[in-house]
Design a protein around this motif. Structure first.
Motif, mmCIF file in Angstrom:
data_model
loop_
_atom_site.group_PDB
_atom_site.id
_atom_site.type_symbol
_atom_site.label_atom_id
_atom_site.label_comp_id
_atom_site.label_asym_id
_atom_site.label_seq_id
_atom_site.Cartn_x
_atom_site.Cartn_y
_atom_site.Cartn_z
ATOM 1 N N ALA A 18 0.784 -1.191 0.221
ATOM 2 C CA ALA A 18 -0.020 0.064 0.037
ATOM 3 C C ALA A 18 0.977 1.219 0.129
ATOM 4 N N HIS A 19 2.243 1.224 0.405
ATOM 5 C CA HIS A 19 2.936 2.224 0.734
ATOM 6 C C HIS A 19 3.864 2.358 -0.651
ATOM 7 N N MET A 20 3.896 1.464 -1.522
ATOM 8 C CA MET A 20 4.683 1.647 -2.636
ATOM 9 C C MET A 20 4.059 2.472 -3.640
ATOM 10 N N ASP A 21 4.774 3.240 -4.458
ATOM 11 C CA ASP A 21 4.006 4.256 -5.549
ATOM 12 C C ASP A 21 4.631 4.416 -6.645
ATOM 13 N N SER A 22 5.676 3.458 -6.947
ATOM 14 C CA SER A 22 6.260 3.527 -8.460
ATOM 15 C C SER A 22 6.671 2.218 -8.984
ATOM 16 N N GLU A 23 6.883 2.042 -10.286
ATOM 17 C CA GLU A 23 7.389 0.936 -10.856
ATOM 18 C C GLU A 23 8.527 0.491 -10.494
ATOM 19 N N GLN A 24 9.455 1.414 -10.023
ATOM 20 C CA GLN A 24 10.738 1.091 -9.702
ATOM 21 C C GLN A 24 10.925 0.398 -8.428
ATOM 22 N N GLU A 25 10.062 0.735 -7.500
ATOM 23 C CA GLU A 25 10.029 0.103 -6.196
ATOM 24 C C GLU A 25 9.576 -1.278 -6.500
ATOM 25 N N LEU A 26 8.538 -1.637 -7.302
ATOM 26 C CA LEU A 26 8.023 -2.928 -7.641
ATOM 27 C C LEU A 26 8.980 -3.719 -7.915
ATOM 28 N N LYS A 27 9.824 -3.226 -9.024
ATOM 29 C CA LYS A 27 11.021 -4.056 -9.463
ATOM 30 C C LYS A 27 11.843 -4.270 -8.552
ATOM 31 N N GLU A 28 12.353 -3.295 -7.682
ATOM 32 C CA GLU A 28 13.288 -3.434 -6.632
ATOM 33 C C GLU A 28 12.985 -4.513 -5.502
ATOM 34 N N LEU A 33 12.689 -10.555 -3.597
ATOM 35 C CA LEU A 33 12.241 -11.621 -3.206
ATOM 36 C C LEU A 33 12.639 -12.712 -3.941
ATOM 37 N N SER A 34 13.049 -12.472 -5.280
ATOM 38 C CA SER A 34 13.867 -13.380 -6.123
ATOM 39 C C SER A 34 15.055 -13.886 -5.392
ATOM 40 N N GLU A 35 15.784 -12.913 -5.081
ATOM 41 C CA GLU A 35 17.166 -13.331 -4.602
ATOM 42 C C GLU A 35 16.857 -14.164 -3.086
ATOM 43 N N TYR A 36 15.672 -13.881 -2.414
ATOM 44 C CA TYR A 36 15.325 -14.661 -1.192
ATOM 45 C C TYR A 36 14.965 -15.927 -1.334
ATOM 46 N N TYR A 37 14.142 -16.209 -2.334
ATOM 47 C CA TYR A 37 13.763 -17.713 -2.720
ATOM 48 C C TYR A 37 14.956 -18.396 -3.306
ATOM 49 N N PHE A 38 15.685 -17.857 -4.183
ATOM 50 C CA PHE A 38 16.892 -18.463 -4.880
ATOM 51 C C PHE A 38 18.037 -19.079 -3.807
ATOM 52 N N ASN A 39 18.087 -18.077 -2.711
ATOM 53 C CA ASN A 39 18.953 -18.311 -1.652
ATOM 54 C C ASN A 39 18.605 -19.832 -0.875
ATOM 55 N N LYS A 40 17.107 -19.579 -0.525
ATOM 56 C CA LYS A 40 16.554 -20.737 0.066
ATOM 57 C C LYS A 40 16.666 -22.095 -0.781
ATOM 58 N N VAL A 41 16.460 -21.897 -2.185
ATOM 59 C CA VAL A 41 16.473 -23.112 -2.718
ATOM 60 C C VAL A 41 17.846 -23.621 -2.925
ATOM 61 N N GLU A 42 19.063 -22.681 -3.206
ATOM 62 C CA GLU A 42 20.412 -23.036 -3.379
ATOM 63 C C GLU A 42 20.643 -23.703 -1.717
ATOM 64 N N LYS A 43 20.493 -22.922 -0.530
ATOM 65 C CA LYS A 43 20.814 -23.619 0.582
ATOM 66 C C LYS A 43 20.445 -25.202 0.809
ATOM 67 N N ARG A 44 18.836 -25.332 0.350
ATOM 68 C CA ARG A 44 18.237 -26.744 0.310
ATOM 69 C C ARG A 44 19.153 -27.648 -0.396
ATOM 70 N N ALA A 45 19.328 -27.319 -1.661
ATOM 71 C CA ALA A 45 19.975 -28.080 -2.694
ATOM 72 C C ALA A 45 21.489 -28.269 -2.073
ATOM 73 N N ALA A 46 22.234 -27.770 -1.234
ATOM 74 C CA ALA A 46 23.511 -27.925 -0.789
ATOM 75 C C ALA A 46 23.266 -28.773 0.161
ATOM 76 N N GLU A 47 22.377 -28.674 1.051
ATOM 77 C CA GLU A 47 21.981 -29.734 1.979
ATOM 78 C C GLU A 47 21.796 -31.117 1.631
#
Length: 72
Positions: A18-28, A33-47
């Motif tokens: 609700a506080h986001m007001d630009s396309e740039q903020e959305l992209k950031e 979020l992409s990096e967060y989930y990539f890191n979770k998958v990468e960590k689990r794959a290493a395990e």
């Protein structure tokens, strides 16, 4: 009409959005979020890699295996 019930995580994200007001903020945010989930998958794959005792050779052998059913 059905009522949608949001869990606490969904509610928090909606409040943040609700506080986001630009396309740039959305992209950031998408990037974060992409990096967060990539890191979770990468960590689990290493395990899994560690648990199963796989080596680079094991992965190479898996990559070269053919599991398709032969059609005659």
């Amino acid at each position: 009409m059905e009522t949608t019930v949001f869990n606490p995580i969904q509610l928090h994200l909606l409040q943040m959005f609700a506080h986001m007001d630009s396309e740039q903020e959305l992209k950031e945010l998408q990037q974060v979020l992409s990096e967060y989930y990539f890191n979770k998958v990468e960590k689990r794959a290493a395990e899994i890699y560690q648990e199963k005792g796989w080596t680079p050779e094991t992965l190479e052998a898996m990559a070269n295996d053919h599991f398709r059913t032969p059609y005659i």
